[in-house]
Scaffold this motif. Sequence first.
Motif, PDB file in Angstrom:
ATOM      1  N   ASP A  70       0.122   3.582  71.166  1.00  0.00           N
ATOM      2  CA  ASP A  70       0.283   4.644  70.161  1.00  0.00           C
ATOM      3  C   ASP A  70       1.502   4.343  69.287  1.00  0.00           C
ATOM      4  O   ASP A  70       2.509   5.058  69.325  1.00  0.00           O
ATOM      5  CB  ASP A  70       0.439   5.989  70.873  1.00  0.00           C
ATOM      6  CG  ASP A  70       0.307   7.181  69.942  1.00  0.00           C
ATOM      7  OD1 ASP A  70       0.044   6.965  68.736  1.00  0.00           O
ATOM      8  OD2 ASP A  70       0.463   8.319  70.417  1.00  0.00           O
ATOM      9  N   PRO A  71       1.422   3.294  68.464  1.00  0.00           N
ATOM     10  CA  PRO A  71       2.598   2.855  67.708  1.00  0.00           C
ATOM     11  C   PRO A  71       3.064   3.829  66.637  1.00  0.00           C
ATOM     12  O   PRO A  71       4.218   3.759  66.199  1.00  0.00           O
ATOM     13  CB  PRO A  71       2.137   1.531  67.086  1.00  0.00           C
ATOM     14  CG  PRO A  71       0.647   1.638  67.027  1.00  0.00           C
ATOM     15  CD  PRO A  71       0.260   2.423  68.247  1.00  0.00           C
ATOM     16  N   GLY A  72       2.200   4.720  66.213  1.00  0.00           N
ATOM     17  CA  GLY A  72       2.598   5.679  65.187  1.00  0.00           C
ATOM     18  C   GLY A  72       3.288   6.916  65.730  1.00  0.00           C
ATOM     19  O   GLY A  72       3.764   7.756  64.961  1.00  0.00           O
ATOM     20  N   ASN A  73       3.356   7.037  67.041  1.00  0.00           N
ATOM     21  CA  ASN A  73       3.969   8.211  67.665  1.00  0.00           C
ATOM     22  C   ASN A  73       5.484   8.022  67.727  1.00  0.00           C
ATOM     23  O   ASN A  73       5.968   7.064  68.321  1.00  0.00           O
ATOM     24  CB  ASN A  73       3.394   8.389  69.072  1.00  0.00           C
ATOM     25  CG  ASN A  73       3.801   9.704  69.717  1.00  0.00           C
ATOM     26  OD1 ASN A  73       4.944  10.125  69.626  1.00  0.00           O
ATOM     27  ND2 ASN A  73       2.849  10.324  70.385  1.00  0.00           N
ATOM     28  N   PRO A  74       6.262   8.929  67.131  1.00  0.00           N
ATOM     29  CA  PRO A  74       7.719   8.743  67.137  1.00  0.00           C
ATOM     30  C   PRO A  74       8.325   8.748  68.531  1.00  0.00           C
ATOM     31  O   PRO A  74       9.344   8.092  68.764  1.00  0.00           O
ATOM     32  CB  PRO A  74       8.237   9.922  66.301  1.00  0.00           C
ATOM     33  CG  PRO A  74       7.121  10.918  66.293  1.00  0.00           C
ATOM     34  CD  PRO A  74       5.862  10.132  66.368  1.00  0.00           C
ATOM     35  N   ALA A  75       7.694   9.461  69.472  1.00  0.00           N
ATOM     36  CA  ALA A  75       8.218   9.462  70.839  1.00  0.00           C
ATOM     37  C   ALA A  75       8.138   8.073  71.455  1.00  0.00           C
ATOM     38  O   ALA A  75       9.079   7.613  72.110  1.00  0.00           O
ATOM     39  CB  ALA A  75       7.436  10.463  71.697  1.00  0.00           C
ATOM     40  N   MET A  76       7.003   7.399  71.229  1.00  0.00           N
ATOM     41  CA  MET A  76       6.841   6.060  71.791  1.00  0.00           C
ATOM     42  C   MET A  76       7.791   5.062  71.120  1.00  0.00           C
ATOM     43  O   MET A  76       8.398   4.210  71.766  1.00  0.00           O
ATOM     44  CB  MET A  76       5.404   5.563  71.634  1.00  0.00           C
ATOM     45  CG  MET A  76       4.334   6.565  72.025  1.00  0.00           C
ATOM     46  SD  MET A  76       4.568   7.303  73.654  1.00  0.00           S
ATOM     47  CE  MET A  76       3.436   8.677  73.556  1.00  0.00           C
ATOM     48  N   ALA A  77       7.917   5.183  69.798  1.00  0.00           N
ATOM     49  CA  ALA A  77       8.816   4.291  69.063  1.00  0.00           C
ATOM     50  C   ALA A  77      10.260   4.508  69.497  1.00  0.00           C
ATOM     51  O   ALA A  77      11.043   3.549  69.623  1.00  0.00           O
ATOM     52  CB  ALA A  77       8.662   4.525  67.562  1.00  0.00           C
ATOM     53  N   ASP A  78      10.616   5.757  69.723  1.00  0.00           N
ATOM     54  CA  ASP A  78      11.977   6.094  70.148  1.00  0.00           C
ATOM     55  C   ASP A  78      12.286   5.493  71.511  1.00  0.00           C
ATOM     56  O   ASP A  78      13.312   4.819  71.703  1.00  0.00           O
ATOM     57  CB  ASP A  78      12.106   7.615  70.179  1.00  0.00           C
ATOM     58  CG  ASP A  78      13.496   8.084  70.585  1.00  0.00           C
ATOM     59  OD1 ASP A  78      13.601   9.239  71.033  1.00  0.00           O
ATOM     60  OD2 ASP A  78      14.469   7.325  70.470  1.00  0.00           O
ATOM     61  N   THR A  79      11.415   5.721  72.475  1.00  0.00           N
ATOM     62  CA  THR A  79      11.663   5.205  73.822  1.00  0.00           C
ATOM     63  C   THR A  79      11.757   3.678  73.817  1.00  0.00           C
ATOM     64  O   THR A  79      12.709   3.094  74.352  1.00  0.00           O
ATOM     65  CB  THR A  79      10.541   5.646  74.786  1.00  0.00           C
ATOM     66  OG1 THR A  79      10.505   7.071  74.848  1.00  0.00           O
ATOM     67  CG2 THR A  79      10.773   5.092  76.180  1.00  0.00           C
ATOM     68  N   TYR A  80      10.764   3.040  73.225  1.00  0.00           N
ATOM     69  CA  TYR A  80      10.751   1.578  73.232  1.00  0.00           C
ATOM     70  C   TYR A  80      11.925   1.029  72.429  1.00  0.00           C
ATOM     71  O   TYR A  80      12.606   0.083  72.858  1.00  0.00           O
ATOM     72  CB  TYR A  80       9.421   1.076  72.679  1.00  0.00           C
ATOM     73  CG  TYR A  80       9.224  -0.421  72.765  1.00  0.00           C
ATOM     74  CD1 TYR A  80       9.687  -1.161  73.848  1.00  0.00           C
ATOM     75  CD2 TYR A  80       8.546  -1.103  71.745  1.00  0.00           C
ATOM     76  CE1 TYR A  80       9.498  -2.542  73.921  1.00  0.00           C
ATOM     77  CE2 TYR A  80       8.347  -2.477  71.812  1.00  0.00           C
ATOM     78  CZ  TYR A  80       8.833  -3.191  72.896  1.00  0.00           C
ATOM     79  OH  TYR A  80       8.642  -4.555  72.963  1.00  0.00           O
ATOM     80  N   GLY A  81      12.192   1.628  71.269  1.00  0.00           N
ATOM     81  CA  GLY A  81      13.311   1.166  70.456  1.00  0.00           C
ATOM     82  C   GLY A  81      14.635   1.309  71.175  1.00  0.00           C
ATOM     83  O   GLY A  81      15.474   0.393  71.160  1.00  0.00           O
ATOM     84  N   TRP A  82      14.836   2.439  71.840  1.00  0.00           N
ATOM     85  CA  TRP A  82      16.089   2.665  72.544  1.00  0.00           C
ATOM     86  C   TRP A  82      16.253   1.695  73.705  1.00  0.00           C
ATOM     87  O   TRP A  82      17.341   1.172  73.959  1.00  0.00           O
ATOM     88  CB  TRP A  82      16.140   4.109  73.031  1.00  0.00           C
ATOM     89  CG  TRP A  82      17.429   4.537  73.668  1.00  0.00           C
ATOM     90  CD1 TRP A  82      17.601   5.075  74.899  1.00  0.00           C
ATOM     91  CD2 TRP A  82      18.742   4.498  73.079  1.00  0.00           C
ATOM     92  NE1 TRP A  82      18.921   5.344  75.139  1.00  0.00           N
ATOM     93  CE2 TRP A  82      19.650   5.015  74.038  1.00  0.00           C
ATOM     94  CE3 TRP A  82      19.237   4.067  71.848  1.00  0.00           C
ATOM     95  CZ2 TRP A  82      21.015   5.107  73.787  1.00  0.00           C
ATOM     96  CZ3 TRP A  82      20.609   4.167  71.601  1.00  0.00           C
ATOM     97  CH2 TRP A  82      21.474   4.674  72.558  1.00  0.00           C
ATOM     98  N   LEU A  83      15.160   1.427  74.399  1.00  0.00           N
ATOM     99  CA  LEU A  83      15.222   0.470  75.498  1.00  0.00           C
ATOM    100  C   LEU A  83      15.517  -0.950  75.002  1.00  0.00           C
ATOM    101  O   LEU A  83      16.308  -1.679  75.614  1.00  0.00           O
ATOM    102  CB  LEU A  83      13.905   0.493  76.281  1.00  0.00           C
ATOM    103  CG  LEU A  83      13.815   1.588  77.342  1.00  0.00           C
ATOM    104  CD1 LEU A  83      12.370   1.841  77.745  1.00  0.00           C
ATOM    105  CD2 LEU A  83      14.649   1.214  78.564  1.00  0.00           C
TER     106      LEU A  83
END
Length: 281
Positions: A230-243
């Motif tokens: 789900d690359p368009g979901n900001p929650a997923m982008a946030d978690t992966y980006g922060w990690l």
Amino acid sequence: MTRALLAALLLAGIAACSGPADEAGRNNPARTAATADTEANAGPADAAQLAALRRKATASPNDPGAEAALIVALLSNGLGEEALQRARALQSRTPGSAEAHRLVGDARGLHGDFRGAAEEYDKAAKLAFDEPVALRLIEALTRSGQGPAADRVLARLLQQRPSSVAAQRLAASRATAAERWDEAISRYEALRARLGDEDALLLNNLAWAYLERGNMAAALPLAERAWGLDPGNPAMADTYGWLLFRSGRDRAKGLALLEQAAHAAPGNADIRHRLEEARGG
């Protein structure tokens, strides 16, 4: 409570749970919810459908099912005043119907009266303690500041229906909200074993729990998989980006994903905070 959330709650029987991505009621990437699973399957009735339901209810005044179907449609269309009026009338005519009490609770919830909604769901639960009623009751109790009572209802639901995916997800989300990370990991891993690696929300929230426990090696592949689903979901982008940023694996990509998440969810203070921290190096 949004119209879509309420429709999901009504038609799929899932209460609007707090959720990490809100399965856990936190403003973190692990957030938007136990209800996210049902929102996509629910929606308001169109004008023709609503008119047909009105005709059927009018033509069958002694048919509680026809009236209940109309009330559900009114609620899913955000017509709360009429829905509440009709639900109360149905409740008066059929005081032994758990569904009637549940519909009054749904209507009161739509008005933001979560304490009143909890009272109605409790009446329904006394008549028929099933999963849809229990989940609604937990949500209404939580939203009205009655957390311990919500926990007791959830414990009862888990005892009676230990295999319930919705109940297990809610238990995992409440463990996350309380920062009981080991419990959250255990519950999410058990769900993952049952559901596989195709549930982005579950993987995202599990990744966040591992992050909080300092286990980057476990968190990163889960977050990457969730974002890929789900690359368009900001929650997923946030978690992966922060990690990616925190681990040092790819700080540039991590920062780019945090920028993407903040742009997609400008009102999320936690995402904005992580982005600012990443920008600061």
